[in-house]
Scaffold this motif. Structure first.
Motif, PDB file in Angstrom:
ATOM      1  N   THR A 112       4.850  -4.619  -7.223  1.00  0.00           N
ATOM      2  CA  THR A 112       3.467  -4.452  -6.774  1.00  0.00           C
ATOM      3  C   THR A 112       2.892  -5.808  -6.395  1.00  0.00           C
ATOM      4  OG1 THR A 112       2.529  -4.779  -8.979  1.00  0.00           O
ATOM      5  CG2 THR A 112       3.167  -2.504  -8.373  1.00  0.00           C
ATOM      6  N   THR A 119       0.815  -1.220   0.000  1.00  0.00           N
ATOM      7  CA  THR A 119       0.000   0.000   0.000  1.00  0.00           C
ATOM      8  C   THR A 119       0.846   1.266   0.000  1.00  0.00           C
ATOM      9  OG1 THR A 119      -0.148   0.038   2.415  1.00  0.00           O
ATOM     10  CG2 THR A 119      -1.890  -1.144   1.213  1.00  0.00           C
ATOM     11  N   ASN A 156       3.403   1.940  -2.118  1.00  0.00           N
ATOM     12  CA  ASN A 156       3.825   2.309  -3.478  1.00  0.00           C
ATOM     13  C   ASN A 156       5.262   2.817  -3.516  1.00  0.00           C
ATOM     14  OD1 ASN A 156       1.257   1.691  -4.557  1.00  0.00           O
ATOM     15  ND2 ASN A 156       0.508   3.667  -3.846  1.00  0.00           N
TER      16      ASN A 156
END
Length: 177
Positions: free
Chosen positions: A112, A104, A106
């Protein structure tokens, strides 16, 4: 210190001490070695960790000197404090890393959750009491959430996201000593 000595003995031009998170007191010692450079999060440039950068890191939760230089050249403000999703909680409040998944945040350079799901985490070897087992052999592995930072699968997924597929392929995980 021993690693630095070995790097010098072998004639290496650079020694990489790993991640530096300025707000983490346990990592502050890395900033005392000189010369010290940190990678700009928005460009492929290394900036000297000096008094000016340290002051900016003390003052702001996110610093990109390349952005600062670009905005200074254009004459615009170089930092806007991010707005909080919760008015009672300041935007730069300390993040509880036990509750927040790495996915979360980033972070640049970190895979990812979608990229990690494409990796075969289940076949990654786990060293348990001197023997190797596959992650898929763990009870409940398939049902564990990949983005839950306190689940074994979540911990392993975050490790894979940081290490990347090349290192993951040639390594094993040790979770408990």
């Amino acid at each position: 210190m021993r690693e630095i000595a070995l790097a010098i003995e072998d004639g290496y031009k650079y020694y990489y001490m790993g991640y530096y998170i300025h707000s983490c007191q346990k990592m502050r010692y890395k900033g005392t070695f000189r010369p010290q450079y940190i990678l700009d999060p928005e460009s492929p440039t290394w900036d000297r960790l000096d008094g000016e950068l340290t002051l900016k890191l003390n003052d702001r939760p996110y610093v990109s000197l390349s952005r600062d230089r670009q905005t200074a050249a254009s004459g615009t403000e170089n930092f806007t404090k991010p707005k909080s999703h919760n008015d009672e909680e300041p935007a730069d409040a300390e993040i509880n890393d036990e509750e927040v998944s790495l996915f979360t945040l980033n972070m640049p350079g970190v895979l990812t959750v979608d990229e990690v799901q494409k990796l075969d985490l289940g076949s990654w070897p786990l060293l348990v009491h001197g023997s190797f087992v596959h992650m898929a052999d763990l009870v409940g592995w398939e049902r564990m959430p990949i983005d839950e930072p306190q689940s074994i699968k979540g911990i392993v997924a975050e490790l894979a996201a940081v290490l990347g597929p090349v290192v993951m392929k040639d390594s094993a995980v040790v979770l408990f000593d």
